[in-house]
Design an enzyme around this catalytic site. Structure first.
Site, short mmCIF file in Angstrom:
data_model
loop_
_atom_site.label_atom_id
_atom_site.label_comp_id
_atom_site.label_asym_id
_atom_site.label_seq_id
_atom_site.Cartn_x
_atom_site.Cartn_y
_atom_site.Cartn_z
N ARG A 1 -14.66 18.31 40.21
CA ARG A 1 -14.74 17.93 38.84
C ARG A 1 -15.21 19.19 37.93
NH1 ARG A 1 -17.02 11.52 38.93
NH2 ARG A 1 -15.22 10.68 39.96
N ASP B 1 -23.29 3.28 28.02
CA ASP B 1 -23.23 4.18 29.24
C ASP B 1 -23.61 5.40 28.90
OD1 ASP B 1 -21.10 3.92 31.81
OD2 ASP B 1 -21.47 5.91 31.10
#
Length: 269
Positions: free
Chosen positions: A40, A139
């Site tokens: 990532r 979030d």
């Protein structure tokens, strides 16, 4: 980075990232996540034309790299979700909402890219006896919140919708948007998205809520952190309100003011 060169994430650099994630988000990254972490972050190395992860981590230590550290949190936060995940929860929610006669305010506390929040909104729209209702969705990741605000998803997810709901609550993309769906404007106006770190004191003005979804999040935290997070959220949940966690999660032994309604569904006492 030279073509074909694949740097390795060594022990020291991985431990640095483990500490960063724990301090910034409370998430403990296990050793098994090393390959995922390296993958990532690879895009950031290429984008910044860095040779290896050590150079990247040196960049992260600089005071002016606040935004880059936020990018790391965004990239390493797991955000797997889809519409009507754990469908039994939405059945319970719909039945409960249909019995209420007052304004309703719901919170998707780890909303990721928005599928959960819009699933909640559709469920309320279908069952509510009041027009005074809203969904607050939060979030820690700015990246997924941007996607959530776009309210645009692959039409492949349509198979998760109850019969008729796609037509009533979504628009199908045509021409250059073919293969996509977008949540309808009336439903989008019911849902508000914001960045919230559940490991920090909650911002003023959030809540009180009648329903809180905190699903498939607690698995990333140690027991004491789980209790602290849930306690913090329950302070914003009205007595009699519902609290949902993931089916694979447990609140056993935490001594919280909750009564079990169904497995993974609780009522605030």
């Amino acid at each position: 980075m030279p073509t074909g060169h694949l740097p390795k994430l060594n022990d020291q650099d991985f431990r640095f990232l483990q500490r960063l994630m724990l301090e910034e988000s409370g998430i403990r990254m296990a050793e098994q996540k090393r390959t995922l972490v390296a993958g990532r972050l690879m895009g950031r190395l290429r984008s910044l034309e860095l040779q290896d992860y050590s150079q990247y981590l040196q960049l992260l230590t600089k005071p002016e790299s606040v935004d880059e550290r936020r990018t790391v949190i965004d990239l390493l936060t797991t955000n797997e979700t889809y519409f009507f995940r754990e469908p039994q929860h939405f059945k319970v929610l719909g039945e409960w909402v249909a019995r209420q006669r007052r304004p309703l305010h719901l919170w998707s506390a780890a909303s990721s890219s928005g599928e959960e929040a819009f699933s909640m909104a559709m469920t309320v729209a279908e069952h509510a006896r009041t027009q005074d209702w809203s969904v607050f969705a939060s979030d820690i990741s700015r990246r997924v919140l941007e996607r959530a605000r776009s309210a645009t998803y692959s039409i492949d997810q349509a198979g998760q919708f109850p019969a008729g709901w796609l037509k009533r609550h979504c628009l199908r993309g045509v021409e250059e948007s073919e293969g996509l769906l977008r949540i309808s404007q009336p439903l989008r106006h019911r849902v508000t998205f914001a960045e919230v770190n559940l490991m920090r004191p909650l911002p003023q003005g959030i809540g009180p809520f009648d329903v809180i979804f905190l699903r498939n999040v607690l698995i990333y935290f140690a027991a004491e952190q789980k209790r602290e997070i849930v306690t913090r959220l329950l302070e914003r949940l009205r007595p009699g309100g519902l609290f949902f966690i993931g089916h694979a999660e447990s609140l056993h032994g935490f001594g919280l003011p909750l009564r079990t309604v169904r497995p993974s569904v609780f009522e605030r006492q």
